[in-house]
Design a protein around this motif. Structure first.
Motif, PDB file in Angstrom:
ATOM      1  N   ASP A  39      -7.843   6.021 -59.855  1.00  0.00           N
ATOM      2  CA  ASP A  39      -9.243   6.292 -60.181  1.00  0.00           C
ATOM      3  C   ASP A  39      -9.795   7.518 -59.445  1.00  0.00           C
ATOM      4  O   ASP A  39     -10.905   7.965 -59.719  1.00  0.00           O
ATOM      5  CB  ASP A  39     -10.124   5.085 -59.843  1.00  0.00           C
ATOM      6  N   LEU A  40      -9.031   8.041 -58.501  1.00  0.00           N
ATOM      7  CA  LEU A  40      -9.497   9.176 -57.714  1.00  0.00           C
ATOM      8  C   LEU A  40      -9.326  10.478 -58.494  1.00  0.00           C
ATOM      9  O   LEU A  40      -8.293  10.730 -59.086  1.00  0.00           O
ATOM     10  CB  LEU A  40      -8.728   9.260 -56.393  1.00  0.00           C
ATOM     11  N   ARG A  41     -10.382  11.308 -58.468  1.00  0.00           N
ATOM     12  CA  ARG A  41     -10.294  12.621 -59.115  1.00  0.00           C
ATOM     13  C   ARG A  41      -9.464  13.571 -58.278  1.00  0.00           C
ATOM     14  O   ARG A  41      -8.790  14.450 -58.798  1.00  0.00           O
ATOM     15  CB  ARG A  41     -11.692  13.208 -59.308  1.00  0.00           C
ATOM     16  N   GLU A  42      -9.584  13.434 -56.980  1.00  0.00           N
ATOM     17  CA  GLU A  42      -8.810  14.307 -56.102  1.00  0.00           C
ATOM     18  C   GLU A  42      -8.222  13.459 -54.981  1.00  0.00           C
ATOM     19  O   GLU A  42      -8.782  12.437 -54.582  1.00  0.00           O
ATOM     20  CB  GLU A  42      -9.684  15.459 -55.596  1.00  0.00           C
ATOM     21  N   LEU A  43      -7.083  13.855 -54.518  1.00  0.00           N
ATOM     22  CA  LEU A  43      -6.363  13.123 -53.495  1.00  0.00           C
ATOM     23  C   LEU A  43      -6.271  13.997 -52.256  1.00  0.00           C
ATOM     24  O   LEU A  43      -5.861  15.151 -52.338  1.00  0.00           O
ATOM     25  CB  LEU A  43      -4.957  12.787 -54.008  1.00  0.00           C
ATOM     26  N   ARG A  44      -6.696  13.450 -51.113  1.00  0.00           N
ATOM     27  CA  ARG A  44      -6.674  14.223 -49.874  1.00  0.00           C
ATOM     28  C   ARG A  44      -5.666  13.610 -48.917  1.00  0.00           C
ATOM     29  O   ARG A  44      -5.638  12.397 -48.723  1.00  0.00           O
ATOM     30  CB  ARG A  44      -8.059  14.241 -49.254  1.00  0.00           C
ATOM     31  N   LEU A  45      -4.853  14.474 -48.332  1.00  0.00           N
ATOM     32  CA  LEU A  45      -3.874  14.054 -47.335  1.00  0.00           C
ATOM     33  C   LEU A  45      -4.283  14.610 -45.979  1.00  0.00           C
ATOM     34  O   LEU A  45      -4.784  15.734 -45.886  1.00  0.00           O
ATOM     35  CB  LEU A  45      -2.478  14.562 -47.695  1.00  0.00           C
ATOM     36  N   ALA A  46      -4.074  13.827 -44.936  1.00  0.00           N
ATOM     37  CA  ALA A  46      -4.385  14.269 -43.573  1.00  0.00           C
ATOM     38  C   ALA A  46      -3.094  14.311 -42.776  1.00  0.00           C
ATOM     39  O   ALA A  46      -2.391  13.305 -42.662  1.00  0.00           O
ATOM     40  CB  ALA A  46      -5.381  13.308 -42.933  1.00  0.00           C
ATOM     41  N   LEU A  47      -2.774  15.474 -42.233  1.00  0.00           N
ATOM     42  CA  LEU A  47      -1.584  15.616 -41.411  1.00  0.00           C
ATOM     43  C   LEU A  47      -1.754  14.827 -40.112  1.00  0.00           C
ATOM     44  O   LEU A  47      -2.825  14.840 -39.506  1.00  0.00           O
ATOM     45  CB  LEU A  47      -1.328  17.089 -41.079  1.00  0.00           C
ATOM     46  N   ARG A  48      -0.703  14.177 -39.678  1.00  0.00           N
ATOM     47  CA  ARG A  48      -0.752  13.426 -38.422  1.00  0.00           C
ATOM     48  C   ARG A  48      -0.823  14.376 -37.235  1.00  0.00           C
ATOM     49  O   ARG A  48      -1.460  14.085 -36.233  1.00  0.00           O
ATOM     50  CB  ARG A  48       0.454  12.505 -38.311  1.00  0.00           C
TER      51      ARG A  48
END
Length: 184
Positions: free
Chosen positions: A164-173
């Motif tokens: 359902d997400l329009r955009e996907l955000r990833l966070a680097l560890r």
């Protein structure tokens, strides 16, 4: 050049573990539980539980040292499914000396929203001990806290609809511009 998988170096934003907490009773202690006169909440909890199970305690003076009130905590992993098991920790709330040999009775575990997400129950594993003689007393570890491995069953899932997400955000560890550029 070293290769890394994205799942090893980054997490989805907004996807995280959830902390659960509950209040319960540990039974089966060998005289090392709460002193009911000093821990009124333990006595009230014991009476309430017995009443729910059909045992009348009205007018009876309870005097047992085989029960202890505990706070139960667990971490609900992201994407945990109903029916899966998670580990729980239990720590004495009253004046119990040790939880060694105790069994945690069914305890609902609540999330920050006040809803029950899991139910914990089972025999406690204690890593500490206490021994006492006429002239000496020794305590190693923490005998008033323990764990139940796989002791909670997940009853409710935390909803997360990835599609359902329009955009996907990833966070680097370990944030790094070079790694972020390569990942993009």
């Amino acid at each position: 050049a070293a290769t890394s998988r994205i799942k090893d170096i980054a997490d989805f934003e907004s996807v995280r573990d959830n902390v659960l907490i509950g209040y319960g009773l540990v039974v089966g202690l060998r005289g090392s539980g709460d002193t009911l006169r000093n821990s009124a909440f333990t006595e009230e909890s014991l009476k309430s539980m017995l009443e729910r199970l059909g045992v009348s305690t009205r007018g009876n003076l309870l005097n047992t040292k085989n029960v202890a009130a505990v706070m139960v905590t667990a971490t609900l992993p992201a994407f945990a499914r109903r029916g899966s098991r998670i580990d729980v920790s239990a720590s004495a709330l009253g004046d119990a000396k040790s939880l060694l040999g105790g069994t945690l009775l069914a305890t609902p575990l609540l999330g920050a929203d006040g809803e029950a997400y899991a139910v914990a129950q089972g025999p406690l594993s204690i890593s500490g001990f206490e021994a006492e003689g006429e002239a000496q007393k020794i305590v190693r570890g923490v005998p008033t806290s323990g764990r139940v491995a796989g002791g909670a069953i997940v009853e409710r899932e935390v909803e997360f609809a990835l599609n359902d997400l329009r955009e996907l955000r990833l966070a680097l560890r370990n944030p790094d511009l070079t790694t972020a550029g390569r990942m993009a």
